[in-house]
Enzyme design. Structure first.
Site, PDB file in Angstrom:
ATOM      1  N   TYR A  71       0.837  -1.202   0.000  1.00  0.00           N
ATOM      2  CA  TYR A  71       0.000   0.000   0.000  1.00  0.00           C
ATOM      3  C   TYR A  71       0.871   1.250   0.000  1.00  0.00           C
ATOM      4  CZ  TYR A  71      -3.852   3.156   0.888  1.00  0.00           C
ATOM      5  OH  TYR A  71      -4.767   4.155   0.765  1.00  0.00           O
ATOM      6  N   PHE A 123      -7.647  18.816 -25.965  1.00  0.00           N
ATOM      7  CA  PHE A 123      -8.067  17.417 -25.978  1.00  0.00           C
ATOM      8  C   PHE A 123      -9.369  17.353 -25.182  1.00  0.00           C
ATOM      9  CE2 PHE A 123      -8.155  13.012 -24.430  1.00  0.00           C
ATOM     10  CZ  PHE A 123      -8.225  12.381 -25.649  1.00  0.00           C
ATOM     11  N   THR A 124     -10.242  16.404 -25.534  1.00  0.00           N
ATOM     12  CA  THR A 124     -11.599  16.369 -24.946  1.00  0.00           C
ATOM     13  C   THR A 124     -11.587  16.396 -23.420  1.00  0.00           C
ATOM     14  OG1 THR A 124     -11.497  13.971 -25.199  1.00  0.00           O
ATOM     15  CG2 THR A 124     -12.707  15.188 -26.887  1.00  0.00           C
ATOM     16  N   ASP A 213       1.390  17.980 -22.142  1.00  0.00           N
ATOM     17  CA  ASP A 213       0.648  16.727 -22.142  1.00  0.00           C
ATOM     18  C   ASP A 213       1.477  15.771 -23.000  1.00  0.00           C
ATOM     19  OD1 ASP A 213      -1.002  14.576 -22.719  1.00  0.00           O
ATOM     20  OD2 ASP A 213      -2.814  15.797 -22.907  1.00  0.00           O
ATOM     21  N   LYS A 256      -0.998   5.307 -23.111  1.00  0.00           N
ATOM     22  CA  LYS A 256      -0.298   5.505 -24.384  1.00  0.00           C
ATOM     23  C   LYS A 256       1.201   5.560 -24.145  1.00  0.00           C
ATOM     24  CE  LYS A 256      -4.483   7.758 -25.113  1.00  0.00           C
ATOM     25  NZ  LYS A 256      -5.148   9.037 -24.934  1.00  0.00           N
ATOM     26  N   ARG A 379     -14.323  11.548 -34.721  1.00  0.00           N
ATOM     27  CA  ARG A 379     -13.642  12.707 -34.142  1.00  0.00           C
ATOM     28  C   ARG A 379     -14.145  13.919 -34.915  1.00  0.00           C
ATOM     29  NH1 ARG A 379     -10.930  11.800 -29.225  1.00  0.00           N
ATOM     30  NH2 ARG A 379     -13.147  11.720 -28.996  1.00  0.00           N
ATOM     31  N   PHE A 445     -19.702  11.918 -27.337  1.00  0.00           N
ATOM     32  CA  PHE A 445     -19.264  10.800 -28.179  1.00  0.00           C
ATOM     33  C   PHE A 445     -19.185   9.481 -27.420  1.00  0.00           C
ATOM     34  CE2 PHE A 445     -14.918  10.660 -26.569  1.00  0.00           C
ATOM     35  CZ  PHE A 445     -14.785  11.928 -26.025  1.00  0.00           C
TER      36      PHE A 445
HETATM   37  C1  LIG Z   1      -5.636   9.892 -24.071  1.00  0.00           C
HETATM   38  C2  LIG Z   1      -5.221  11.249 -23.818  1.00  0.00           C
HETATM   39  C3  LIG Z   1      -5.510  11.883 -22.608  1.00  0.00           C
HETATM   40  C4  LIG Z   1      -6.341  11.208 -21.528  1.00  0.00           C
HETATM   41  O1  LIG Z   1      -5.718  10.079 -21.045  1.00  0.00           O
HETATM   42  P1  LIG Z   1      -6.568   8.860 -20.422  1.00  0.00           P
HETATM   43  O2  LIG Z   1      -5.524   7.954 -19.868  1.00  0.00           O
HETATM   44  O3  LIG Z   1      -7.363   8.258 -21.516  1.00  0.00           O
HETATM   45  O4  LIG Z   1      -7.433   9.451 -19.366  1.00  0.00           O
HETATM   46  C5  LIG Z   1      -5.074  13.178 -22.430  1.00  0.00           C
HETATM   47  N1  LIG Z   1      -4.388  13.816 -23.397  1.00  0.00           N
HETATM   48  C6  LIG Z   1      -4.093  13.242 -24.568  1.00  0.00           C
HETATM   49  C7  LIG Z   1      -3.326  13.999 -25.591  1.00  0.00           C
HETATM   50  C8  LIG Z   1      -4.495  11.947 -24.835  1.00  0.00           C
HETATM   51  O5  LIG Z   1      -4.206  11.391 -26.021  1.00  0.00           O
END
Ligand SMILES: *Cc1c(COP(=O)(O)O)cnc(C)c1O
Length: 472
Positions: A71, A123-124, A213, A256, A379, A445
């Site tokens: 933990y 980004f969304t 990001d 990613k 998109r 979406f």
């Molecule tokens: C996917 C993504 C996010 C969000 O990440 P999650 O792990 O899906 O919450 C933020 N910024 C960018 C550029 C992304 O491609």
């Protein structure tokens, strides 16, 4: 022959299934013509996203078995922290369970009502979290970014002149500038290291922190090495270090970056790190796991190291380029130059006979699924929010993204996808529009459901079967 060569081999495989076309037609109707709502058992090639779907390496799997599930004070955490310090060179690493969790916490700490965040593109989930705290984005993309076809190598660049103007117009209201590496929503297009440098200088001059990001940084690193002359002889680690040294706050989705699942924030500012540290246990989990299993911490550590290997990060962009080149040869409208992340079909040019209010990208995504079992992602307008007056906000770009999870597909998968897309292109006039069946308020979406405006899907299936394609 010109084609990309995989610098890996498969040792664990997953069996695929291609359901007959009548079952696919049924499945997309049940899903409200929203590919997010399909079950993966109904999908042949899953190109919905690269999020959490990249192939795991044997070294990652081996490391996962050594995970220390504690933990607090887990060995796995310290191993990950050490790797991230090598890659991003920041004093503090604060874990969060995925990219949007980092955005949630950073927005809570940094955004006040009325704040404006200049960015190369939104980004969304990032925009949703900034708006939730009462702030908003100011998108300062270069003009070239909105051109579907271009040979600009860095369409993801922020416009430096517009950024200078923003510092004048919004004095005292800018908590930070955000650069998104490998801009997700404009086709995975990279920014140049030179552009990052100019942005960093401006930010320093105004005493404003620079945030990155880094979720899609791996593709961006590949493009800097292959497209920016001054960096062609540098290693990926050298390029990554040089970028990191100019950025104050780096956060990433490890779904990613690092080909795993999870996320985190890296920074050196002790006061800010202290503020963030208080929120992690509240929203994520204790400070040495942040909502992730220790197995994932191990997978990210090895994945982040492997991201510094040029062979490893080349596979995605090279496969994408192969598919884009073949589609361009056939006259299919796609975003060029090929970027990272995936292949982006331009639904606006693909379906000029469908009205933008009838969701061109969603229509094309549903048609492609019916014809191929391939799941892409809308998109476009569906991913926007309505205007304050209630009217549909028509998106700048209307794209179907076919994500290329890294090291997952083979060239024959790509050839199948190309073949079916070309068939659709030749039969595009059969594709019609969609209208709302059930419309969510935010991030429409994900759960939105749509109905067809006519029986065009049945007619599309009829033509497909008549042409002697078997039912697959
Ligand atoms: C996917 C993504 C996010 C969000 O990440 P999650 O792990 O899906 O919450 C933020 N910024 C960018 C550029 C992304 O491609």
């Amino acid at each position: 022959m010109e084609f990309p060569l995989e610098m890996h081999k498969a040792s664990i495989i997953k069996k695929l299934e291609l359901k007959p076309i009548d079952e696919r037609l049924r499945a997309i109707k049940v899903a409200g013509n929203n590919t997010f709502m399909l079950s993966s058992r109904d999908v042949f090639l899953d190109m919905l996203t690269d999020s959490g779907t990249n192939a795991t390496s044997n070294r990652q799997l081996a490391a996962m078995l050594t995970a220390d599930e504690a933990y607090s004070g887990s060995e796995s955490f310290f191993r990950l922290e050490a790797v991230l310090q090598k890659v991003f060179r920041k004093k503090f690493f604060l874990p969060a369970h995925q990219g949007r969790a980092c955005e949630h916490i950073l927005s809570r700490v940094l955004i006040k009502p009325g704040d404006i965040v200049p960015t190369n593109y939104h980004f969304t989930t990032t925009r949703a979290h900034i708006r939730l705290q009462g702030g908003d984005f100011l998108e300062l993309f270069i003009d070239e970014a909105m051109k579907i076809n271009s040979n600009h190598p860095f369409k993801g660049n922020i416009d430096i002149d517009k950024l200078k103007q923003a510092f004048k117009d919004h004095k005292g209201k800018i908590p930070f500038v955000r650069l998104e590496a490998g801009t997700n929503l404009i086709g995975g297009q990279p920014l140049s290291l030179e552009n990052i440098r100019q942005t960093a200088e401006l930010c320093r001059g105004h005493g404003v922190p620079l945030m990155m990001d880094a979720s899609l940084l791996q593709d961006n690193l590949y493009f800097i090495k292959t497209r920016e002359e001054a960096y062609k002889d540098k290693s990926i680690l050298e390029i990554c270090n040089e970028i990191a040294d100019m950025i104050d706050i780096i956060y990433f989705s490890a779904r990613k970056f690092g080909a795993a699942r999870g996320g985190g924030i890296c920074l050196s500012d002790e006061r800010l790190a202290g503020q963030i540290r208080e929120l992690i246990p509240l929203f994520e989990g204790f400070i040495t796991y942040g909502g992730m299993s220790s197995m994932e911490l191990e997978a990210i550590a090895v994945g982040a190291e492997e991201t510094m290997d040029f062979d490893n990060i080349s596979q995605g962009p090279r496969f994408i380029k192969f598919m884009v080149d073949e589609l361009v040869k056939a006259g299919v409208p796609v975003v060029t130059p090929a970027g990272g992340l995936g292949v982006h079909l331009d639904a606006r040019s693909f379906l000029p006979h469908v009205r933008p209010q009838e969701f061109q990208a969603a229509s094309l995504a549903s048609a492609l699924y019916i014809i191929s079992g391939i799941r892409g992602m809308e998109r476009g307008t569906m991913a926007e929010d309505r205007n304050p007056d209630g009217a549909e906000h028509i998106a700048n770009l209307e794209l179907v993204r076919l994500a290329m999870p890294r090291r997952v597909f083979t060239i024959s998968h790509l050839k199948f996808a190309i073949d079916r897309i070309i068939w659709l292109w030749q039969n595009k006039e059969l594709i019609g529009g969609l209208k709302w069946h059930s419309e969510p308020k935010m991030l429409r979406f994900f759960f939105g459901e749509l109905d067809t405006v006519s029986d065009w899907q049945e007619r599309l299936v009829e033509k497909f079967e008549k042409e002697g394609y078997n039912t697959l």
